[in-house]
Design a protein around this motif. Sequence first.
Motif, PDB file in Angstrom:
ATOM      1  N   ILE A   1      43.696  46.536  28.906  1.00  0.00           N
ATOM      2  CA  ILE A   1      43.439  45.101  28.980  1.00  0.00           C
ATOM      3  C   ILE A   1      43.624  44.670  30.430  1.00  0.00           C
ATOM      4  CG2 ILE A   1      44.389  42.860  28.305  1.00  0.00           C
ATOM      5  CD1 ILE A   1      45.292  44.553  25.683  1.00  0.00           C
ATOM      6  N   VAL A   2      42.569  44.063  30.990  1.00  0.00           N
ATOM      7  CA  VAL A   2      42.615  43.666  32.397  1.00  0.00           C
ATOM      8  C   VAL A   2      42.143  42.221  32.520  1.00  0.00           C
ATOM      9  CG1 VAL A   2      41.750  44.173  34.734  1.00  0.00           C
ATOM     10  CG2 VAL A   2      41.938  46.019  33.045  1.00  0.00           C
ATOM     11  N   GLY A   3      42.841  41.432  33.306  1.00  0.00           N
ATOM     12  CA  GLY A   3      42.385  40.069  33.566  1.00  0.00           C
ATOM     13  C   GLY A   3      42.644  39.674  34.997  1.00  0.00           C
ATOM     14  N   ALA A   4      41.709  38.912  35.579  1.00  0.00           N
ATOM     15  CA  ALA A   4      41.840  38.412  36.948  1.00  0.00           C
ATOM     16  C   ALA A   4      41.275  37.003  37.015  1.00  0.00           C
ATOM     17  CB  ALA A   4      41.065  39.320  37.912  1.00  0.00           C
TER      18      ALA A   4
ATOM     19  N   ILE B   1      40.448  43.227  20.905  1.00  0.00           N
ATOM     20  CA  ILE B   1      39.483  42.150  20.593  1.00  0.00           C
ATOM     21  C   ILE B   1      40.141  40.775  20.764  1.00  0.00           C
ATOM     22  CG2 ILE B   1      38.163  41.079  18.712  1.00  0.00           C
ATOM     23  CD1 ILE B   1      37.539  44.000  17.779  1.00  0.00           C
ATOM     24  N   ALA B   2      41.385  40.649  20.289  1.00  0.00           N
ATOM     25  CA  ALA B   2      42.095  39.368  20.438  1.00  0.00           C
ATOM     26  C   ALA B   2      42.302  39.032  21.913  1.00  0.00           C
ATOM     27  CB  ALA B   2      43.433  39.432  19.709  1.00  0.00           C
ATOM     28  N   ALA B   3      42.617  40.061  22.705  1.00  0.00           N
ATOM     29  CA  ALA B   3      42.800  39.854  24.155  1.00  0.00           C
ATOM     30  C   ALA B   3      41.493  39.395  24.790  1.00  0.00           C
ATOM     31  CB  ALA B   3      43.280  41.149  24.807  1.00  0.00           C
ATOM     32  N   ARG B   4      40.395  40.009  24.373  1.00  0.00           N
ATOM     33  CA  ARG B   4      39.091  39.618  24.923  1.00  0.00           C
ATOM     34  C   ARG B   4      38.807  38.147  24.660  1.00  0.00           C
ATOM     35  NH1 ARG B   4      34.412  42.253  21.828  1.00  0.00           N
ATOM     36  NH2 ARG B   4      35.003  40.607  20.391  1.00  0.00           N
ATOM     37  N   GLU B   5      39.051  37.712  23.411  1.00  0.00           N
ATOM     38  CA  GLU B   5      38.715  36.331  23.054  1.00  0.00           C
ATOM     39  C   GLU B   5      39.508  35.337  23.887  1.00  0.00           C
ATOM     40  OE1 GLU B   5      36.036  35.503  21.337  1.00  0.00           O
ATOM     41  OE2 GLU B   5      35.810  37.684  21.564  1.00  0.00           O
ATOM     42  N   VAL B   6      40.820  35.578  24.012  1.00  0.00           N
ATOM     43  CA  VAL B   6      41.624  34.626  24.782  1.00  0.00           C
ATOM     44  C   VAL B   6      41.249  34.662  26.266  1.00  0.00           C
ATOM     45  CG1 VAL B   6      43.690  36.004  25.313  1.00  0.00           C
ATOM     46  CG2 VAL B   6      43.909  33.560  24.913  1.00  0.00           C
ATOM     47  N   GLY B   7      40.932  35.846  26.754  1.00  0.00           N
ATOM     48  CA  GLY B   7      40.537  35.979  28.159  1.00  0.00           C
ATOM     49  C   GLY B   7      39.249  35.224  28.452  1.00  0.00           C
ATOM     50  N   LEU B   8      38.243  35.410  27.585  1.00  0.00           N
ATOM     51  CA  LEU B   8      36.966  34.712  27.776  1.00  0.00           C
ATOM     52  C   LEU B   8      37.176  33.202  27.707  1.00  0.00           C
ATOM     53  CD1 LEU B   8      34.522  36.930  25.651  1.00  0.00           C
ATOM     54  CD2 LEU B   8      34.617  36.737  28.136  1.00  0.00           C
ATOM     55  N   ASN B   9      38.019  32.759  26.781  1.00  0.00           N
ATOM     56  CA  ASN B   9      38.212  31.319  26.636  1.00  0.00           C
ATOM     57  C   ASN B   9      38.968  30.692  27.802  1.00  0.00           C
ATOM     58  OD1 ASN B   9      36.827  30.312  24.341  1.00  0.00           O
ATOM     59  ND2 ASN B   9      38.097  31.687  23.116  1.00  0.00           N
ATOM     60  N   ILE B  10      39.880  31.442  28.397  1.00  0.00           N
ATOM     61  CA  ILE B  10      40.562  30.904  29.595  1.00  0.00           C
ATOM     62  C   ILE B  10      39.560  30.772  30.742  1.00  0.00           C
ATOM     63  CG2 ILE B  10      42.255  31.442  31.421  1.00  0.00           C
ATOM     64  CD1 ILE B  10      43.546  30.295  28.926  1.00  0.00           C
ATOM     65  N   LEU B  11      38.759  31.799  30.954  1.00  0.00           N
ATOM     66  CA  LEU B  11      37.762  31.719  32.036  1.00  0.00           C
ATOM     67  C   LEU B  11      36.786  30.575  31.774  1.00  0.00           C
ATOM     68  CD1 LEU B  11      37.048  35.501  32.808  1.00  0.00           C
ATOM     69  CD2 LEU B  11      38.387  33.898  34.172  1.00  0.00           C
TER      70      LEU B  11
ATOM     71  N   PRO C   1      31.754  33.717  31.931  1.00  0.00           N
ATOM     72  CA  PRO C   1      31.861  35.173  32.080  1.00  0.00           C
ATOM     73  C   PRO C   1      30.804  35.900  31.241  1.00  0.00           C
ATOM     74  CG  PRO C   1      33.636  34.311  30.700  1.00  0.00           C
ATOM     75  CD  PRO C   1      32.906  33.130  31.242  1.00  0.00           C
ATOM     76  N   VAL C   2      30.128  36.857  31.870  1.00  0.00           N
ATOM     77  CA  VAL C   2      29.111  37.624  31.142  1.00  0.00           C
ATOM     78  C   VAL C   2      29.342  39.131  31.282  1.00  0.00           C
ATOM     79  CG1 VAL C   2      27.272  35.898  31.202  1.00  0.00           C
ATOM     80  CG2 VAL C   2      27.571  37.442  33.129  1.00  0.00           C
ATOM     81  N   SER C   3      28.987  39.851  30.239  1.00  0.00           N
ATOM     82  CA  SER C   3      29.091  41.310  30.245  1.00  0.00           C
ATOM     83  C   SER C   3      28.194  41.871  31.336  1.00  0.00           C
ATOM     84  CB  SER C   3      28.661  41.866  28.884  1.00  0.00           C
ATOM     85  OG  SER C   3      28.415  43.253  28.985  1.00  0.00           O
ATOM     86  N   VAL C   4      28.713  42.897  32.057  1.00  0.00           N
ATOM     87  CA  VAL C   4      27.933  43.514  33.129  1.00  0.00           C
ATOM     88  C   VAL C   4      26.731  44.254  32.546  1.00  0.00           C
ATOM     89  CG1 VAL C   4      27.992  45.247  34.972  1.00  0.00           C
ATOM     90  CG2 VAL C   4      29.898  43.672  34.678  1.00  0.00           C
ATOM     91  N   THR C   5      26.911  44.904  31.402  1.00  0.00           N
ATOM     92  CA  THR C   5      25.756  45.554  30.749  1.00  0.00           C
ATOM     93  C   THR C   5      25.636  45.021  29.306  1.00  0.00           C
ATOM     94  OG1 THR C   5      27.089  47.515  30.156  1.00  0.00           O
ATOM     95  CG2 THR C   5      25.839  47.612  32.216  1.00  0.00           C
ATOM     96  N   LYS C   6      26.209  45.733  28.312  1.00  0.00           N
ATOM     97  CA  LYS C   6      26.088  45.320  26.918  1.00  0.00           C
ATOM     98  C   LYS C   6      27.423  45.601  26.232  1.00  0.00           C
ATOM     99  CE  LYS C   6      23.122  47.497  24.093  1.00  0.00           C
ATOM    100  NZ  LYS C   6      23.716  47.500  22.761  1.00  0.00           N
TER     101      LYS C   6
ATOM    102  N   TYR D   1      33.573  41.692  31.780  1.00  0.00           N
ATOM    103  CA  TYR D   1      32.916  40.394  31.823  1.00  0.00           C
ATOM    104  C   TYR D   1      33.274  39.738  33.149  1.00  0.00           C
ATOM    105  CZ  TYR D   1      32.494  41.052  26.767  1.00  0.00           C
ATOM    106  OH  TYR D   1      32.204  41.545  25.537  1.00  0.00           O
ATOM    107  N   THR D   2      32.264  39.402  33.953  1.00  0.00           N
ATOM    108  CA  THR D   2      32.554  38.846  35.279  1.00  0.00           C
ATOM    109  C   THR D   2      32.064  37.402  35.403  1.00  0.00           C
ATOM    110  OG1 THR D   2      30.465  39.553  36.225  1.00  0.00           O
ATOM    111  CG2 THR D   2      32.270  41.112  36.348  1.00  0.00           C
ATOM    112  N   CYS D   3      32.713  36.672  36.274  1.00  0.00           N
ATOM    113  CA  CYS D   3      32.239  35.354  36.669  1.00  0.00           C
ATOM    114  C   CYS D   3      32.772  35.113  38.073  1.00  0.00           C
ATOM    115  CB  CYS D   3      32.716  34.275  35.700  1.00  0.00           C
ATOM    116  SG  CYS D   3      34.497  34.164  35.556  1.00  0.00           S
ATOM    117  N   ASP D   4      32.398  34.001  38.666  1.00  0.00           N
ATOM    118  CA  ASP D   4      32.795  33.756  40.048  1.00  0.00           C
ATOM    119  C   ASP D   4      34.311  33.728  40.227  1.00  0.00           C
ATOM    120  OD1 ASP D   4      32.339  32.952  42.812  1.00  0.00           O
ATOM    121  OD2 ASP D   4      33.283  31.094  42.176  1.00  0.00           O
ATOM    122  N   ALA D   5      35.030  33.144  39.268  1.00  0.00           N
ATOM    123  CA  ALA D   5      36.480  32.957  39.426  1.00  0.00           C
ATOM    124  C   ALA D   5      37.283  34.219  39.155  1.00  0.00           C
ATOM    125  CB  ALA D   5      36.964  31.838  38.510  1.00  0.00           C
ATOM    126  N   GLY D   6      36.704  35.204  38.460  1.00  0.00           N
ATOM    127  CA  GLY D   6      37.469  36.403  38.155  1.00  0.00           C
ATOM    128  C   GLY D   6      36.730  37.294  37.180  1.00  0.00           C
ATOM    129  N   HIS D   7      37.474  38.066  36.418  1.00  0.00           N
ATOM    130  CA  HIS D   7      36.846  38.925  35.419  1.00  0.00           C
ATOM    131  C   HIS D   7      37.873  39.335  34.379  1.00  0.00           C
ATOM    132  CE1 HIS D   7      38.505  41.843  38.338  1.00  0.00           C
ATOM    133  NE2 HIS D   7      38.768  42.558  37.257  1.00  0.00           N
TER     134      HIS D   7
END
Lengths: 287, 287, 287
Positions: free
Chosen positions: B207-210, B262-272, B279-284, B173-179
């Motif tokens: 699990i990756v976050g930037a 899944i838990a990591a994804r949720e917290v990551g998306l919410n921080i961004l 943040p949006v998925s690059v594909t699906k 999931y990417t956005c301007d500030a990170g991914h």
Amino acid sequence: MNDYLINKVLEEVQKSLSLKKSDPGNDNSTKVQDRAEQAICHSTGENKTVEKGDNLIEVTPVTEFVGTAIGDTVGLVIANLDRHLHEKMGLDPKYRSVGIVSARTGAGPHIMAADEAVKATNTEIALIELARDTKGGAGHGSIIVFAAEDVSDARRAVEVTLKEIDRTFGDVYTCDAGHIELHYTARASLALEKAFKAPLGKSFGIIVGAPAAVGLLMADTALKTANVEIVSYASPDKGTAHSNEIIVSITGDSGAVRQSVIAAREVGLNILRSMGQNPVSVTKPNI
Amino acid sequence: MNDYLINKVLEEVQKSLSLKKSDPGNDNSTKVQDRAEQAICHSTGENKTVEKGDNLIEVTPVTEFVGTAIGDTVGLVIANLDRHLHEKMGLDPKYRSVGIVSARTGAGPHIMAADEAVKATNTEIALIELARDTKGGAGHGSIIVFAAEDVSDARRAVEVTLKEIDRTFGDVYTCDAGHIELHYTARASLALEKAFKAPLGKSFGIIVGAPAAVGLLMADTALKTANVEIVSYASPDKGTAHSNEIIVSITGDSGAVRQSVIAAREVGLNILRSMGQNPVSVTKPNI
Amino acid sequence: MNDYLINKVLEEVQKSLSLKKSDPGNDNSTKVQDRAEQAICHSTGENKTVEKGDNLIEVTPVTEFVGTAIGDTVGLVIANLDRHLHEKMGLDPKYRSVGIVSARTGAGPHIMAADEAVKATNTEIALIELARDTKGGAGHGSIIVFAAEDVSDARRAVEVTLKEIDRTFGDVYTCDAGHIELHYTARASLALEKAFKAPLGKSFGIIVGAPAAVGLLMADTALKTANVEIVSYASPDKGTAHSNEIIVSITGDSGAVRQSVIAAREVGLNILRSMGQNPVSVTKPNI
């Protein structure tokens, strides 16, 4: 194939254009951020939605989120860092609470701000790491971890840092071809010691220029201007994350350090201008 | 002075704008690529021309070209790699055929895809290297080399990888500030072992976050969510190519790993999102 | 939050658009640069102002400024480098004058140009360092330091290098997905020896491709084309600043090296074209 990246650039350009048109001063993006922060601050356990352009973004409050600052800086706090993660990071076991400041753009401004934060709070600097980032610029992003016995101390350190960053970014001057960066403190503390081996309690200055040659000339000028000593020297191959910078830090009498830093700024700005560029302060100059 | 770079950005914007106008769905660029691939597939030894905007590009078929994928990924195959080059790369002498997948943007998705490819083909993973790239993003590009005794095996591994990448990019999931980036497999194979020391045949999650702090909070959340173990930890200073990421990999029971990711994804998306980003998925998304 | 970066992109796009409209051939930016250089050359001690768009930039002449070249290259000279800085950089104490060439984009073209400069002047190559830069591209920026006993020699080396760079950039072909780069000299000198361990006085070629796989296939092709030997091999993990390139240098008979380099160029261009790209020379091809 890379439409998602191209669209990202396009989005930014469109966003920027429409901001300019409808609302000078970037109020719109500030609004989004303010609301996001409100959503966090006045957290009632419910999800909030934040308007951004035509989209509605749902922001679920995260207790660990402290705030943001310029340079895609995010401040987080973890009350009780997982024991195994703690170990992998090589942190001192006595501190379970951590405050984290992490940025895409900027290392100097963040370390300077963190230095004020450790002076003002009951925390230690557990970790400073620089990433080769700056979103295509020549410099660094950074992550700084504060360790504390109490989570409220960690949170306070992050809050102080985020607030200071706006000020410390004032002495970063950017342009398309590169950037220069100056930092000065009358009294170095633990963050500067950790990052640059600064002598504690002494006057300390940091001089950065990109492309690297600019930093070298700035440092040479600084050293010839007043009676100061080199503390550290970093270049693309040593002491940086392969950034295109030369970073020199100096110490000495308060007046001498300040005078050297100012001389370095002047020669740095003039070299960038001689390259046909117009370097401008990211926020508001202090030194 | 940097007009060629400025023009590049401009070109992209214009291309993107004109694509949007004339032909939603990016059919134009797909067309170019399809034709390029046709030119290769139906190679008759003659040169083909491919229309791109107003220019005609001549594409001479190259037998080593296998195909492309998202993230400026290119797949190549060399039937009989030059002996001296083979040696300089430190490859096992018994394998003379290599398949290569190389990308400007993406390492996790490529390694996950390569892991499926080694399961499905008679190849080995000879090399995985990460570059500090992502075209100005916070992460990695990558090169993965498959080794095989037979060139058809190497080619098949590259084909499978290129096909899988579209799927594995769905959990980036990417956005301007990170991914942020999540990967899960029920059964780790040789690519994950090579890259992360994953235990073979076990459930495995990445699990990756930037910027980096995001990854740290995601990892902390993952480890607290279910009974999983850390396999590897990487940060700007250790284990990455100085990318602005924290990358943690985990293993454990299949259900636990999945739940943690899944838990990591949720917290990551919410921080961004708390940073005012979308943040949006690059594909699906898959997970 | 990142408005200053977004604005930077926007500015470039607008600048580029308005340049196209008002004045084909980028005369405007050249004008700015010319004037900046005039300001330096005809320095009378007064400050000069340079028009850039609607802004007036004041350029104070800096005696150390020599000139600029493509790729945000700047050339500087320091007549008597500060003794402590000299020491920190690990330079030979006998040389006090240094000439410096530093760039955001490009390492190969700069090293090739510097190689001509050391042949033509009474200088030595004191330092070559590569940064992971290229403004979001896949490659390197660089800093090259010439050492001389006399400042006029150091200045001359920088002048020759800046002049040569326009030529050496001709064999760099860029596109959105990556780039390829070829360099050939009939007689390698001290800069190539320092950077690649090139045998002095021998024919020497450099082959670069990004993303990395492109460089690997180019090198394989070169080695199979004629009777040449590998001198050096660098990839994202070894010998580069984690750039997304494979860089191979070769030596042998003059004709063989040239033929190999040409074959590598053809396969590199065709792979990038097969990816749907249109790689173009930054200036004008030589080889």
